[in-house]
Structure formats: C-alpha cells, structure tokens
Scaffold this motif. Structure first.
Motif, mmCIF file in Angstrom:
data_model
loop_
_atom_site.group_PDB
_atom_site.id
_atom_site.type_symbol
_atom_site.label_atom_id
_atom_site.label_comp_id
_atom_site.label_asym_id
_atom_site.label_seq_id
_atom_site.Cartn_x
_atom_site.Cartn_y
_atom_site.Cartn_z
ATOM 1 N N MET A 196 0.860 -1.038 0.183
ATOM 2 C CA MET A 196 -0.132 0.071 0.040
ATOM 3 C C MET A 196 0.948 1.154 -0.109
ATOM 4 O O MET A 196 1.916 1.364 0.700
ATOM 5 C CB MET A 196 -0.989 -0.078 1.144
ATOM 6 N N ARG A 197 0.437 2.319 -0.761
ATOM 7 C CA ARG A 197 1.071 3.487 -0.737
ATOM 8 C C ARG A 197 0.174 4.814 -0.729
ATOM 9 O O ARG A 197 -0.814 4.742 -1.415
ATOM 10 C CB ARG A 197 1.958 3.505 -1.921
ATOM 11 N N LEU A 198 0.304 5.569 0.009
ATOM 12 C CA LEU A 198 -0.728 6.734 0.439
ATOM 13 C C LEU A 198 -0.211 8.021 0.731
ATOM 14 O O LEU A 198 0.953 8.136 1.609
ATOM 15 C CB LEU A 198 -1.624 6.393 1.439
ATOM 16 N N ASP A 199 -0.215 8.866 -0.095
ATOM 17 C CA ASP A 199 0.095 10.314 0.089
ATOM 18 C C ASP A 199 -1.125 10.817 0.593
ATOM 19 O O ASP A 199 -2.017 11.402 -0.243
ATOM 20 C CB ASP A 199 0.564 11.235 -1.275
ATOM 21 N N SER A 200 -1.397 11.221 1.913
ATOM 22 C CA SER A 200 -2.785 11.501 2.508
ATOM 23 C C SER A 200 -3.245 12.870 2.052
ATOM 24 O O SER A 200 -4.371 13.139 1.937
ATOM 25 C CB SER A 200 -2.518 11.348 4.097
ATOM 26 N N THR A 201 -1.998 13.886 2.218
ATOM 27 C CA THR A 201 -2.564 15.309 1.992
ATOM 28 C C THR A 201 -3.019 15.613 0.644
ATOM 29 O O THR A 201 -4.473 16.106 0.826
ATOM 30 C CB THR A 201 -1.248 16.325 2.281
ATOM 31 N N PRO A 202 -2.783 15.398 -0.569
ATOM 32 C CA PRO A 202 -3.543 15.525 -1.746
ATOM 33 C C PRO A 202 -4.856 14.659 -1.781
ATOM 34 O O PRO A 202 -5.789 15.124 -2.415
ATOM 35 C CB PRO A 202 -2.453 15.242 -2.896
ATOM 36 N N VAL A 203 -4.799 13.401 -1.267
ATOM 37 C CA VAL A 203 -5.947 12.712 -1.186
ATOM 38 C C VAL A 203 -7.203 13.022 -0.593
ATOM 39 O O VAL A 203 -8.351 13.293 -0.872
ATOM 40 C CB VAL A 203 -5.696 11.317 -0.914
ATOM 41 N N LEU A 204 -6.741 13.628 0.684
ATOM 42 C CA LEU A 204 -7.733 14.116 1.476
ATOM 43 C C LEU A 204 -8.413 15.725 1.015
ATOM 44 O O LEU A 204 -9.406 15.981 1.336
ATOM 45 C CB LEU A 204 -7.284 14.513 2.825
ATOM 46 N N ALA A 205 -7.401 16.304 0.046
ATOM 47 C CA ALA A 205 -7.843 17.646 -0.369
ATOM 48 C C ALA A 205 -8.671 17.387 -1.745
ATOM 49 O O ALA A 205 -9.368 18.287 -2.262
ATOM 50 C CB ALA A 205 -6.399 18.311 -0.534
ATOM 51 N N ALA A 206 -8.534 16.105 -2.165
ATOM 52 C CA ALA A 206 -9.350 15.838 -3.390
ATOM 53 C C ALA A 206 -10.742 15.915 -3.350
ATOM 54 O O ALA A 206 -11.301 15.669 -2.305
ATOM 55 C CB ALA A 206 -8.753 14.668 -4.252
ATOM 56 N N LYS A 207 -11.430 16.303 -4.110
ATOM 57 C CA LYS A 207 -13.113 16.369 -4.314
ATOM 58 C C LYS A 207 -13.641 15.617 -5.301
ATOM 59 O O LYS A 207 -14.819 15.438 -5.182
ATOM 60 C CB LYS A 207 -13.654 17.884 -4.259
ATOM 61 N N THR A 208 -13.211 15.343 -6.244
ATOM 62 C CA THR A 208 -13.838 14.768 -7.538
ATOM 63 C C THR A 208 -12.882 13.589 -7.966
ATOM 64 O O THR A 208 -11.582 13.850 -7.729
ATOM 65 C CB THR A 208 -13.923 15.676 -8.772
ATOM 66 N N VAL A 209 -13.348 12.552 -8.543
ATOM 67 C CA VAL A 209 -12.912 11.462 -8.989
ATOM 68 C C VAL A 209 -13.394 10.801 -10.194
ATOM 69 O O VAL A 209 -14.631 10.940 -10.471
ATOM 70 C CB VAL A 209 -13.136 10.162 -7.809
ATOM 71 N N ARG A 210 -12.684 10.365 -11.160
ATOM 72 C CA ARG A 210 -12.964 9.801 -12.348
ATOM 73 C C ARG A 210 -12.542 8.315 -12.185
ATOM 74 O O ARG A 210 -11.403 8.145 -12.009
ATOM 75 C CB ARG A 210 -12.810 10.455 -13.563
ATOM 76 N N ILE A 211 -13.540 7.300 -12.730
ATOM 77 C CA ILE A 211 -12.992 6.018 -12.522
ATOM 78 C C ILE A 211 -12.976 5.503 -14.037
ATOM 79 O O ILE A 211 -13.591 5.618 -14.769
ATOM 80 C CB ILE A 211 -14.246 5.085 -12.115
ATOM 81 N N VAL A 212 -11.574 4.929 -14.353
ATOM 82 C CA VAL A 212 -11.540 4.240 -15.433
ATOM 83 C C VAL A 212 -11.637 2.803 -15.582
ATOM 84 O O VAL A 212 -11.345 2.077 -14.402
ATOM 85 C CB VAL A 212 -9.733 4.379 -15.800
ATOM 86 N N PRO A 213 -12.395 2.161 -16.341
ATOM 87 C CA PRO A 213 -12.855 0.882 -16.076
ATOM 88 C C PRO A 213 -11.557 0.002 -16.070
ATOM 89 O O PRO A 213 -10.766 -0.065 -16.469
ATOM 90 C CB PRO A 213 -13.536 0.642 -17.365
ATOM 91 N N THR A 214 -11.922 -1.010 -14.988
ATOM 92 C CA THR A 214 -10.954 -2.118 -14.699
ATOM 93 C C THR A 214 -10.662 -2.871 -15.784
ATOM 94 O O THR A 214 -11.447 -3.424 -16.603
ATOM 95 C CB THR A 214 -11.377 -2.813 -13.433
ATOM 96 N N SER A 215 -9.315 -2.983 -15.897
ATOM 97 C CA SER A 215 -8.826 -3.959 -16.873
ATOM 98 C C SER A 215 -8.170 -5.403 -16.479
ATOM 99 O O SER A 215 -8.107 -5.361 -15.096
ATOM 100 C CB SER A 215 -7.367 -3.102 -17.542
ATOM 101 N N THR A 216 -7.909 -6.267 -17.019
ATOM 102 C CA THR A 216 -7.322 -7.522 -16.660
ATOM 103 C C THR A 216 -6.250 -7.764 -17.505
ATOM 104 O O THR A 216 -5.803 -7.415 -18.572
ATOM 105 C CB THR A 216 -8.365 -8.705 -17.057
ATOM 106 N N ARG A 217 -5.109 -8.553 -16.659
ATOM 107 C CA ARG A 217 -3.895 -8.868 -17.266
ATOM 108 C C ARG A 217 -3.605 -10.338 -17.275
ATOM 109 O O ARG A 217 -2.354 -10.768 -17.258
ATOM 110 C CB ARG A 217 -2.690 -8.108 -16.203
ATOM 111 N N ILE A 218 -4.723 -11.108 -17.250
ATOM 112 C CA ILE A 218 -4.460 -12.324 -17.031
ATOM 113 C C ILE A 218 -4.914 -13.293 -18.355
ATOM 114 O O ILE A 218 -4.747 -14.240 -18.449
ATOM 115 C CB ILE A 218 -5.356 -13.039 -15.995
ATOM 116 N N GLY A 219 -5.500 -12.294 -19.535
ATOM 117 C CA GLY A 219 -5.887 -13.135 -20.523
ATOM 118 C C GLY A 219 -6.885 -13.995 -20.206
ATOM 119 O O GLY A 219 -7.717 -13.703 -19.534
#
Length: 226
Positions: A1-24
């Motif tokens: 896990m990696r987390l930069d708390s300050t910018p994450v907590l300051a964020a207000k909007t989110v865009r979700i890119v559809p999940t991809s697969t790497r398993i064939g």
C-alpha cells in the motif's frame, strides 16, 4: 500500500477508468471476466461516493482511479455444488449450525489499483490479493464465483483508504451509509457517472447467493459497451 494523505484528503472529484485484466482468458468465459471487472468498478464508485463527487470520463478530476485484475483463481464448481448441497441440507434439517464449505476448490482474486492526480502522478496505490475461506465466502457454482464475491471486499478496502486518507486495515469499519444501502438493494447510484456500471442485483442477488447460483444469472453488468 502507498498513500500520500494530503492530496488525497484535499481531492473532491474522482474519475473511474474501467478495470482492466492482465490474465488473458486463462480458461475463463469473457462474460464472466467482464462481470468481475464491472463489479469492482461499481463497488468502488458506490464506496467513493460517500466523500467524493464522481465525474464522467469527459470531465477532469482531482483523482483518476484505475484497477487491474492480475490474477483469478478459479472456483471449482463441483466442490462449490457439494458445499451448497450440504448447506441447504443442514437448513432443511434445521440443524441450526452453519456448515462450512469444503476445503477444496476455493477461488481467489488479485488486484492492483492506483489513484493519479491531474498531472498523472501516483498519490495512492494498493496491491491486494485474497482467497475465499470456508466460513464467510458463500459458494457459487461459477468459476469466478469467489472472485466476484471478493471484488466487493477489495473495493471496500481500497475505497476506505481514499475516503479516510489512512490505512484501511486499522480501526473499526464504519456503518454503511444510506446511499450504500440503497445501491446495494438495487437502487440508483448517487452520481450519474456510476450508472454506466449498472445496478447492483439487490435482493434477487442476495437470494441467488444464498442458493449458490452463478452471478451472471442476476447481475446484468454494465449498461454500456466499454
């Protein structure tokens, strides 16, 4: 896990890119794989809606979320069927004791996910994997039955990290919000941007899970082509 708390907590909007697969294909049905990926996206969208505004692909966002399925361990359908039969038999006999699953053929799921800022810099990331267990993961007669069930567990962990801006595995889980409960019962999501992932199966889905039916029987998946 990696987390930069300050910018994450300051964020207000989110865009979700559809999940991809790497398993064939790995022997999995394409529809099953798409259903697991979509279930991940739908759960993330619902969970993040508690704090963030979810925006459509055409709009900029403070954070861009993308997950990648790196492995799926197939559920053995025969073993799952045996577990379901034993559980239903115990219910009919009114034994009053939960019957654990057979300790064979349990499935699993592995995912990598990240949150990028407007400059494409990584502000949060998680490498997550988990296998089904005999007690809490309900058996389903589908090769992706356990992966489908675990998708919501991953989404909860990853989303909690972003919503709280801290380690999601510490502390006591919060009580589900009203919007989460509404969506879980098949209601409309809080934001229109989440509608592309379709509605949760709701009560029919709970019934299907109880009887071990494949998720494809009740989950309609995404409402638009990716």
């Amino acid at each position: 896990m990696r987390l930069d708390s300050t910018p994450v907590l300051a964020a207000k909007t989110v865009r979700i890119v559809p999940t991809s697969t790497r398993i064939g294909s790995h022997g999995f049905n394409a529809r099953d794989l798409a259903l697991v990926s979509n279930a991940i996206d739908r759960a993330i969208c619902t969970n993040l809606s508690d704090r963030f505004q979810i925006v459509p692909p055409s709009q900029p966002a403070d954070l861009v979320i993308h997950a990648t399925v790196t492995d799926i361990v197939a559920t053995n359908r025969l073993a799952a069927a045996g577990s379901i039969a034993a559980s239903l038999g115990a219910s009919v006999a009114d034994l009053g004791v939960p019957i654990p699953r057979l300790p064979i053929g349990l499935g699993g799921l592995a995912i990598e996910a990240e949150a990028l800022d407007k400059d494409g810099l990584q502000k949060a990331a998680m490498v997550w994997s988990r296998g089904a267990n005999m007690i809490t993961t309900k058996a389903r007669i589908s090769t992706v039955g356990d992966a489908y069930s675990l998708s919501s567990t991953f989404a909860a962990d990853f989303s909690r990290m972003l919503v709280k801006g801290k380690d999601p595995f510490k502390g006591i889980p919060a009580i589900p919000s009203m919007q989460k409960l509404r969506v879980s019962l098949g209601g409309n999501p809080k934001y229109d941007a989440c509608r592309v992932f379709g509605r949760a199966p709701g009560i029919p889905g709970m019934v299907a899970a109880r009887f071990g039916l494949p998720p494809t029987w009740v989950d309609k998946g995404a409402v638009a082509s990716r």
